[in-house]
Motif scaffolding. Structure first.
Motif, PDB file in Angstrom:
ATOM      1  N   GLN A  53       0.816  -1.205   0.000  1.00 50.87           N
ATOM      2  CA  GLN A  53       0.000   0.000   0.000  1.00 50.87           C
ATOM      3  C   GLN A  53       0.855   1.263   0.000  1.00 50.87           C
ATOM      4  O   GLN A  53       0.558   2.235  -0.701  1.00 50.87           O
ATOM      5  CB  GLN A  53      -0.923  -0.008   1.225  1.00 50.87           C
ATOM      6  CG  GLN A  53      -1.943  -1.127   1.232  1.00 50.87           C
ATOM      7  CD  GLN A  53      -2.729  -1.190   2.530  1.00 50.87           C
ATOM      8  OE1 GLN A  53      -2.684  -0.264   3.339  1.00 50.87           O
ATOM      9  NE2 GLN A  53      -3.448  -2.296   2.738  1.00 50.87           N
TER      10      GLN A  53
ATOM     11  N   ASN B 177       2.040   2.249  -3.505  1.00 47.61           N
ATOM     12  CA  ASN B 177       1.037   2.225  -4.573  1.00 47.61           C
ATOM     13  C   ASN B 177       1.003   0.913  -5.361  1.00 47.61           C
ATOM     14  O   ASN B 177       0.893   0.893  -6.590  1.00 47.61           O
ATOM     15  CB  ASN B 177       1.263   3.395  -5.555  1.00 47.61           C
ATOM     16  CG  ASN B 177       1.094   4.733  -4.879  1.00 47.61           C
ATOM     17  OD1 ASN B 177       0.165   4.943  -4.102  1.00 47.61           O
ATOM     18  ND2 ASN B 177       2.025   5.645  -5.142  1.00 47.61           N
TER      19      ASN B 177
ATOM     20  N   THR C 103       3.204  -1.104  -6.268  1.00 51.68           N
ATOM     21  CA  THR C 103       4.230  -1.215  -7.310  1.00 51.68           C
ATOM     22  C   THR C 103       5.129  -2.411  -7.041  1.00 51.68           C
ATOM     23  O   THR C 103       5.603  -2.605  -5.913  1.00 51.68           O
ATOM     24  CB  THR C 103       5.104   0.054  -7.357  1.00 51.68           C
ATOM     25  OG1 THR C 103       4.270   1.187  -7.615  1.00 51.68           O
ATOM     26  CG2 THR C 103       6.170  -0.052  -8.443  1.00 51.68           C
TER      27      THR C 103
END
Length: 281
Positions: free
Chosen positions: A88, A91, A93
């Protein structure tokens, strides 16, 4: 009177034979020296970098900035610690994959723990194909944060046969406990046990959370060599001569030669400065 034939023979040997023999030996030595000098060597640029999941000292998460630091120094192999995958806070990724894409390098991620809906651990970037990859969880069974040892096997071009990839080495990456000497002791021992097996050359890099004068590092250096020379690395010597915890090692039995080692003076991109060593194989 003594026969003159012996004197003549020795005169002939002294005048003609000895100089010829010396010339032959000298030429042989020069040929061997030239052959040794011309024997191609594989040059490897190795980076070790705790990227702090891309969060800089300005508290901004910026993976492109991290990629730019790595790109500037053009490593062939990079061992990264504190890497997120689909968490989180970054993002969702896949940071290892994304860095590989931005840098045009092969990537491998090794999970140490589950974290914020994703994973957290280690990553290796390689300019060469990654043939094998494994992530080994390190002891002890009970620890504040699970630690691991990531190992890849890679194929690198042989300078004598540039059209084939005949040389293989192992490259290992780790991040040891920051909170417990007992945990680090068990982890150092396990790493030495795992990586001491086999004849394939191996390079080990990581955040060991242990100072150069720590008994664990001193004992480890019985079988391993630290590529960084504190006396010649001005950045380390000027900044934190006794505070270093990031290392690039290779086994003393492996055929590496250190050509260069340095600390990259970047105090913004992460809470660690990356280190880089250039090795000849």
């Amino acid at each position: 009177m003594k026969p003159k034939t012996h004197s003549a023979l020795w005169m002939f040997i002294a005048v003609f034979c000895i100089p010829c023999i010396c010339a032959i030996l000298s030429k042989t030595a020069r040929t061997e020296e030239t052959r040794t000098e011309k024997t191609p060597k594989t040059i490897l640029r190795i980076m070790c970098y705790n990227i702090h999941h891309g969060r800089g000292m300005d508290d901004a998460v910026n993976l492109e900035r991290t990629a730019n630091v790595i790109k500037e120094w053009k490593p062939d192999l990079a061992a990264l610690q504190e890497v997120d995958k689909n968490t989180q806070r970054t993002n969702q990724t896949d940071q290892a994959k994304r860095l590989g894409e931005m840098l045009g390098m092969h990537s491998a991620f090794g999970k140490a723990i589950d974290f914020q809906g994703g994973e957290y651990g280690l990553a290796i970037l390689s300019r060469f194909p990654i043939l094998e990859h494994q992530m080994i969880l390190l002891p002890p069974e009970e620890q504040q944060e699970q630690r691991g040892l990531q190992i890849v096997e890679i194929a690198i071009p042989d300078p004598q046969h540039p059209d084939s990839q005949e040389r293989r080495i192992r490259f290992a990456n780790t991040h040891l406990s920051h909170s417990s000497q007992a945990e680090r002791t068990a982890q150092f021992a396990k790493i030495d046990e795992i990586l001491s097996v086999g004849n394939m050359p191996i390079i080990l890099a990581g955040d060991f959370n242990a100072r150069p004068a720590d008994d664990l590092v001193v004992q480890f250096l019985k079988n391993w060599r630290d590529t960084v020379d504190l006396e010649s690395d001005g950045k380390i010597a000027a900044d934190r001569p006794a505070g270093r915890i990031d290392y690039i090692f290779f086994r003393t039995s492996d055929p590496f030669t250190v050509l260069e080692s340095r600390t990259i003076d970047d105090r913004i991109t992460s809470d660690h400065m990356p280190i880089i060593s250039v090795l000849a194989l």
